[in-house]
Design a protein around this motif. Structure first.
Motif, PDB file in Angstrom:
ATOM      1  N   SER A 194     -25.443 -26.697 -12.998  1.00 38.37           N
ATOM      2  CA  SER A 194     -25.806 -26.260 -11.655  1.00 38.37           C
ATOM      3  C   SER A 194     -27.144 -25.540 -11.747  1.00 38.37           C
ATOM      4  O   SER A 194     -27.549 -25.089 -12.817  1.00 38.37           O
ATOM      5  N   ASP A 195     -27.818 -25.462 -10.645  1.00 34.67           N
ATOM      6  CA  ASP A 195     -29.118 -24.786 -10.563  1.00 34.67           C
ATOM      7  C   ASP A 195     -30.152 -25.350 -11.535  1.00 34.67           C
ATOM      8  O   ASP A 195     -30.991 -24.621 -12.072  1.00 34.67           O
ATOM      9  N   LEU A 196     -30.083 -26.651 -11.770  1.00 36.40           N
ATOM     10  CA  LEU A 196     -31.019 -27.290 -12.694  1.00 36.40           C
ATOM     11  C   LEU A 196     -32.458 -27.111 -12.238  1.00 36.40           C
ATOM     12  O   LEU A 196     -33.346 -26.845 -13.052  1.00 36.40           O
ATOM     13  N   TYR A 197     -32.700 -27.216 -10.953  1.00 33.14           N
ATOM     14  CA  TYR A 197     -34.054 -27.077 -10.419  1.00 33.14           C
ATOM     15  C   TYR A 197     -34.644 -25.718 -10.779  1.00 33.14           C
ATOM     16  O   TYR A 197     -35.761 -25.631 -11.290  1.00 33.14           O
ATOM     17  N   GLN A 198     -33.905 -24.647 -10.537  1.00 27.32           N
ATOM     18  CA  GLN A 198     -34.384 -23.306 -10.845  1.00 27.32           C
ATOM     19  C   GLN A 198     -34.570 -23.115 -12.348  1.00 27.32           C
ATOM     20  O   GLN A 198     -35.523 -22.463 -12.784  1.00 27.32           O
ATOM     21  N   MET A 199     -33.665 -23.680 -13.148  1.00 28.43           N
ATOM     22  CA  MET A 199     -33.785 -23.564 -14.592  1.00 28.43           C
ATOM     23  C   MET A 199     -35.064 -24.238 -15.089  1.00 28.43           C
ATOM     24  O   MET A 199     -35.812 -23.670 -15.887  1.00 28.43           O
ATOM     25  N   VAL A 200     -35.334 -25.432 -14.573  1.00 30.66           N
ATOM     26  CA  VAL A 200     -36.535 -26.162 -14.987  1.00 30.66           C
ATOM     27  C   VAL A 200     -37.791 -25.417 -14.544  1.00 30.66           C
ATOM     28  O   VAL A 200     -38.743 -25.285 -15.315  1.00 30.66           O
ATOM     29  N   LEU A 201     -37.791 -24.904 -13.323  1.00 32.88           N
ATOM     30  CA  LEU A 201     -38.952 -24.137 -12.853  1.00 32.88           C
ATOM     31  C   LEU A 201     -39.220 -22.935 -13.748  1.00 32.88           C
ATOM     32  O   LEU A 201     -40.369 -22.682 -14.136  1.00 32.88           O
ATOM     33  N   ALA A 202     -38.182 -22.193 -14.089  1.00 33.87           N
ATOM     34  CA  ALA A 202     -38.359 -21.021 -14.949  1.00 33.87           C
ATOM     35  C   ALA A 202     -38.844 -21.438 -16.335  1.00 33.87           C
ATOM     36  O   ALA A 202     -39.738 -20.800 -16.907  1.00 33.87           O
ATOM     37  N   GLU A 203     -38.296 -22.505 -16.868  1.00 34.16           N
ATOM     38  CA  GLU A 203     -38.696 -22.977 -18.199  1.00 34.16           C
ATOM     39  C   GLU A 203     -40.155 -23.411 -18.225  1.00 34.16           C
ATOM     40  O   GLU A 203     -40.817 -23.286 -19.252  1.00 34.16           O
ATOM     41  N   MET A 204     -40.657 -23.887 -17.110  1.00 36.72           N
ATOM     42  CA  MET A 204     -42.056 -24.305 -17.025  1.00 36.72           C
ATOM     43  C   MET A 204     -42.965 -23.128 -16.661  1.00 36.72           C
ATOM     44  O   MET A 204     -44.054 -22.981 -17.191  1.00 36.72           O
ATOM     45  N   GLU A 205     -42.484 -22.305 -15.742  1.00 30.38           N
ATOM     46  CA  GLU A 205     -43.324 -21.248 -15.190  1.00 30.38           C
ATOM     47  C   GLU A 205     -43.608 -20.130 -16.198  1.00 30.38           C
ATOM     48  O   GLU A 205     -44.728 -19.622 -16.262  1.00 30.38           O
ATOM     49  N   ILE A 206     -42.624 -19.765 -16.986  1.00 31.19           N
ATOM     50  CA  ILE A 206     -42.811 -18.662 -17.933  1.00 31.19           C
ATOM     51  C   ILE A 206     -43.925 -18.969 -18.932  1.00 31.19           C
ATOM     52  O   ILE A 206     -44.873 -18.191 -19.054  1.00 31.19           O
ATOM     53  N   PRO A 207     -43.868 -20.094 -19.662  1.00 31.77           N
ATOM     54  CA  PRO A 207     -44.973 -20.355 -20.596  1.00 31.77           C
ATOM     55  C   PRO A 207     -46.304 -20.594 -19.885  1.00 31.77           C
ATOM     56  O   PRO A 207     -47.363 -20.252 -20.425  1.00 31.77           O
ATOM     57  N   LEU A 208     -46.269 -21.144 -18.675  1.00 31.58           N
ATOM     58  CA  LEU A 208     -47.499 -21.328 -17.909  1.00 31.58           C
ATOM     59  C   LEU A 208     -48.154 -19.975 -17.635  1.00 31.58           C
ATOM     60  O   LEU A 208     -49.344 -19.784 -17.890  1.00 31.58           O
ATOM     61  N   LEU A 209     -47.374 -19.035 -17.147  1.00 27.98           N
ATOM     62  CA  LEU A 209     -47.897 -17.707 -16.853  1.00 27.98           C
ATOM     63  C   LEU A 209     -48.388 -17.012 -18.121  1.00 27.98           C
ATOM     64  O   LEU A 209     -49.456 -16.396 -18.129  1.00 27.98           O
ATOM     65  N   GLU A 210     -47.612 -17.118 -19.190  1.00 22.17           N
ATOM     66  CA  GLU A 210     -48.010 -16.499 -20.457  1.00 22.17           C
ATOM     67  C   GLU A 210     -49.342 -17.042 -20.956  1.00 22.17           C
ATOM     68  O   GLU A 210     -50.232 -16.285 -21.348  1.00 22.17           O
TER      69      GLU A 210
END
Length: 93
Positions: free
Chosen positions: A43-59
């Motif tokens: 469940s919540d795959l969309y949010q999980m994928v966004l977080a997995e992409m967004e965190i390293p992007l921001l870093e």
């Protein structure tokens, strides 16, 4: 075309399954993720994928801009307040 426009990276679609584009990396990662589920519910795959992409992007953007949030926000196309909200959300501030 002025100089600033000529330096902007152009967004393009992935053209090949074998070319190592961001899109193909995500595609392979999602495929691997589904293959490893072994029948587990998701469940919540969309949010999980966004977080997995967004965190390293921001870093990496902050690393690139040497911590300059104004430059980072500009590079990302976000306003500085939105960037700070995301940094707080992920515990990066």
């Amino acid at each position: 075309m002025n100089t600033a426009e000529s330096r902007k990276p152009h967004l393009t679609l992935a053209r090949s399954e074998t070319h190592d584009t961001l899109r193909n990396c995500v595609r392979r990662s999602i495929t691997d993720y589904f293959n490893q589920l072994d029948g587990e519910a998701v469940s919540d795959l969309y949010q999980m994928v966004l977080a997995e992409m967004e965190i390293p992007l921001l870093e990496k953007v902050l690393e690139y801009t040497r911590g300059n949030q104004t430059k980072a926000a500009e590079l990302l196309g976000l306003n500085r307040g939105t960037l700070r909200k995301k940094l707080k959300q992920y515990g990066l501030l």
